[in-house]
Design a protein around this motif. Sequence first.
Motif, PDB file in Angstrom:
ATOM      1  N   THR A 105       0.848  -1.198   0.000  1.00 19.81           N
ATOM      2  CA  THR A 105       0.000   0.000   0.000  1.00 19.81           C
ATOM      3  C   THR A 105       0.879   1.243   0.000  1.00 19.81           C
ATOM      4  OG1 THR A 105      -1.713  -1.147   1.242  1.00 19.81           O
ATOM      5  CG2 THR A 105      -1.748   1.231   1.355  1.00 19.81           C
ATOM      6  N   CYS A 106       2.039   1.158   0.643  1.00 22.87           N
ATOM      7  CA  CYS A 106       2.967   2.280   0.771  1.00 22.87           C
ATOM      8  C   CYS A 106       3.838   2.357  -0.490  1.00 22.87           C
ATOM      9  CB  CYS A 106       3.841   2.109   2.007  1.00 22.87           C
ATOM     10  SG  CYS A 106       2.882   1.908   3.525  1.00 22.87           S
ATOM     11  N   ILE A 107       3.697   3.437  -1.215  1.00 25.53           N
ATOM     12  CA  ILE A 107       4.394   3.611  -2.490  1.00 25.53           C
ATOM     13  C   ILE A 107       5.596   4.526  -2.283  1.00 25.53           C
ATOM     14  CG2 ILE A 107       4.141   4.469  -4.861  1.00 25.53           C
ATOM     15  CD1 ILE A 107       1.066   3.997  -4.399  1.00 25.53           C
ATOM     16  N   PRO A 108       6.789   4.122  -2.750  1.00 24.69           N
ATOM     17  CA  PRO A 108       7.964   4.990  -2.609  1.00 24.69           C
ATOM     18  C   PRO A 108       7.745   6.328  -3.318  1.00 24.69           C
ATOM     19  CG  PRO A 108       8.619   2.783  -3.288  1.00 24.69           C
ATOM     20  CD  PRO A 108       7.113   2.849  -3.395  1.00 24.69           C
ATOM     21  N   CYS A 109       8.253   7.376  -2.731  1.00 26.39           N
ATOM     22  CA  CYS A 109       8.172   8.697  -3.354  1.00 26.39           C
ATOM     23  C   CYS A 109       8.974   8.695  -4.650  1.00 26.39           C
ATOM     24  CB  CYS A 109       8.727   9.767  -2.406  1.00 26.39           C
ATOM     25  SG  CYS A 109       7.723  10.005  -0.926  1.00 26.39           S
ATOM     26  N   SER A 110       8.468   9.395  -5.639  1.00 28.54           N
ATOM     27  CA  SER A 110       9.145   9.501  -6.940  1.00 28.54           C
ATOM     28  C   SER A 110      10.404  10.351  -6.798  1.00 28.54           C
ATOM     29  CB  SER A 110       8.226  10.186  -7.956  1.00 28.54           C
ATOM     30  OG  SER A 110       7.017   9.488  -8.064  1.00 28.54           O
ATOM     31  N   PRO A 111      11.376  10.167  -7.695  1.00 34.68           N
ATOM     32  CA  PRO A 111      12.546  11.042  -7.689  1.00 34.68           C
ATOM     33  C   PRO A 111      12.106  12.503  -7.772  1.00 34.68           C
ATOM     34  CG  PRO A 111      12.917   9.207  -9.183  1.00 34.68           C
ATOM     35  CD  PRO A 111      11.477   9.141  -8.741  1.00 34.68           C
ATOM     36  N   GLY A 112      12.678  13.335  -6.950  1.00 34.19           N
ATOM     37  CA  GLY A 112      12.334  14.753  -6.917  1.00 34.19           C
ATOM     38  C   GLY A 112      11.255  15.083  -5.899  1.00 34.19           C
ATOM     39  N   SER A 113      10.749  14.068  -5.190  1.00 32.69           N
ATOM     40  CA  SER A 113       9.767  14.312  -4.127  1.00 32.69           C
ATOM     41  C   SER A 113      10.190  13.535  -2.879  1.00 32.69           C
ATOM     42  CB  SER A 113       8.364  13.899  -4.566  1.00 32.69           C
ATOM     43  OG  SER A 113       8.292  12.513  -4.786  1.00 32.69           O
ATOM     44  N   PHE A 114       9.565  13.844  -1.746  1.00 39.18           N
ATOM     45  CA  PHE A 114       9.958  13.194  -0.497  1.00 39.18           C
ATOM     46  C   PHE A 114       8.808  13.198   0.501  1.00 39.18           C
ATOM     47  CE2 PHE A 114      10.422  17.630   0.360  1.00 39.18           C
ATOM     48  CZ  PHE A 114      10.186  17.772   1.713  1.00 39.18           C
ATOM     49  N   SER A 115       8.933  12.356   1.506  1.00 39.37           N
ATOM     50  CA  SER A 115       8.087  12.424   2.718  1.00 39.37           C
ATOM     51  C   SER A 115       9.031  12.170   3.882  1.00 39.37           C
ATOM     52  CB  SER A 115       6.947  11.397   2.687  1.00 39.37           C
ATOM     53  OG  SER A 115       7.409  10.090   2.791  1.00 39.37           O
ATOM     54  N   SER A 116       9.218  13.188   4.699  1.00 41.12           N
ATOM     55  CA  SER A 116      10.234  13.114   5.749  1.00 41.12           C
ATOM     56  C   SER A 116       9.751  12.411   7.015  1.00 41.12           C
ATOM     57  CB  SER A 116      10.721  14.517   6.095  1.00 41.12           C
ATOM     58  OG  SER A 116       9.631  15.335   6.489  1.00 41.12           O
ATOM     59  N   SER A 117       8.460  12.179   7.133  1.00 41.06           N
ATOM     60  CA  SER A 117       7.961  11.492   8.336  1.00 41.06           C
ATOM     61  C   SER A 117       7.019  10.361   7.947  1.00 41.06           C
ATOM     62  CB  SER A 117       7.274  12.488   9.273  1.00 41.06           C
ATOM     63  OG  SER A 117       6.212  13.135   8.600  1.00 41.06           O
ATOM     64  N   PRO A 118       6.859   9.379   8.831  1.00 40.72           N
ATOM     65  CA  PRO A 118       5.975   8.236   8.546  1.00 40.72           C
ATOM     66  C   PRO A 118       4.501   8.661   8.473  1.00 40.72           C
ATOM     67  CG  PRO A 118       7.417   7.768  10.419  1.00 40.72           C
ATOM     68  CD  PRO A 118       7.554   9.224  10.105  1.00 40.72           C
ATOM     69  N   GLY A 119       3.704   7.849   7.770  1.00 44.17           N
ATOM     70  CA  GLY A 119       2.266   8.058   7.749  1.00 44.17           C
ATOM     71  C   GLY A 119       1.769   9.130   6.810  1.00 44.17           C
ATOM     72  N   GLN A 120       2.494   9.400   5.750  1.00 46.29           N
ATOM     73  CA  GLN A 120       2.097  10.465   4.824  1.00 46.29           C
ATOM     74  C   GLN A 120       1.181   9.954   3.717  1.00 46.29           C
ATOM     75  OE1 GLN A 120       2.965  13.791   5.433  1.00 46.29           O
ATOM     76  NE2 GLN A 120       3.532  12.725   7.320  1.00 46.29           N
ATOM     77  N   ALA A 121       0.170  10.747   3.375  1.00 45.63           N
ATOM     78  CA  ALA A 121      -0.737  10.428   2.278  1.00 45.63           C
ATOM     79  C   ALA A 121      -0.110  10.815   0.938  1.00 45.63           C
ATOM     80  CB  ALA A 121      -2.069  11.115   2.450  1.00 45.63           C
ATOM     81  N   LEU A 122       0.701  11.867   0.943  1.00 45.58           N
ATOM     82  CA  LEU A 122       1.326  12.365  -0.276  1.00 45.58           C
ATOM     83  C   LEU A 122       2.798  12.682  -0.050  1.00 45.58           C
ATOM     84  CD1 LEU A 122      -1.469  14.922  -1.246  1.00 45.58           C
ATOM     85  CD2 LEU A 122      -1.050  12.712  -2.325  1.00 45.58           C
ATOM     86  N   CYS A 123       3.569  12.596  -1.120  1.00 42.41           N
ATOM     87  CA  CYS A 123       4.955  13.062  -1.086  1.00 42.41           C
ATOM     88  C   CYS A 123       4.965  14.524  -1.522  1.00 42.41           C
ATOM     89  CB  CYS A 123       5.831  12.224  -2.029  1.00 42.41           C
ATOM     90  SG  CYS A 123       5.941  10.485  -1.545  1.00 42.41           S
ATOM     91  N   ARG A 124       5.971  15.252  -1.044  1.00 47.11           N
ATOM     92  CA  ARG A 124       6.083  16.657  -1.440  1.00 47.11           C
ATOM     93  C   ARG A 124       7.164  16.837  -2.456  1.00 47.11           C
ATOM     94  NH1 ARG A 124       6.710  19.497   4.256  1.00 47.11           N
ATOM     95  NH2 ARG A 124       6.134  17.674   5.365  1.00 47.11           N
TER      96      ARG A 124
END
Length: 124
Positions: A105-124
């Motif tokens: 269910t947890c999808i790795p963030c694409s290159p150029g985006s990130f999620s710095s903490s657990p439990g994120q709905a979206l990468c930034r």
Amino acid sequence: GSYESMTGSYKCTECEAGTYSNVEASSKCFTCPPGTFSTSVGANNSATCLQCPPGSFSTSMAASSSDACLACGPGSYSSSAGVQACLLCPAGSHSEQTGGDSTSTCIPCSPGSFSSSPGQALCR
């Protein structure tokens, strides 16, 4: 599956849904634990406490229907049945899905985006 609430009473009371009694001459019913529910009235063993399915959780004691099983929210999942809390997707991943039932269910963030903490709905 029943209990006597008052000493000297001639009638036993059936255990309500979400509870059971597996003891003869019981003065109370036992509650189904969090992560489970039971629709059975007069249940006489803990096997009537059914586990919430993977992708859901419940913190309710003595839950009397599957409505107590809540879907894991975005950014989380539960791969096991009968849990009291969902696990968070790790940092560096995200999930917009509700009711996630595996780590996939947890999808790795694409290159150029990130999620710095657990439990994120979206990468930034």
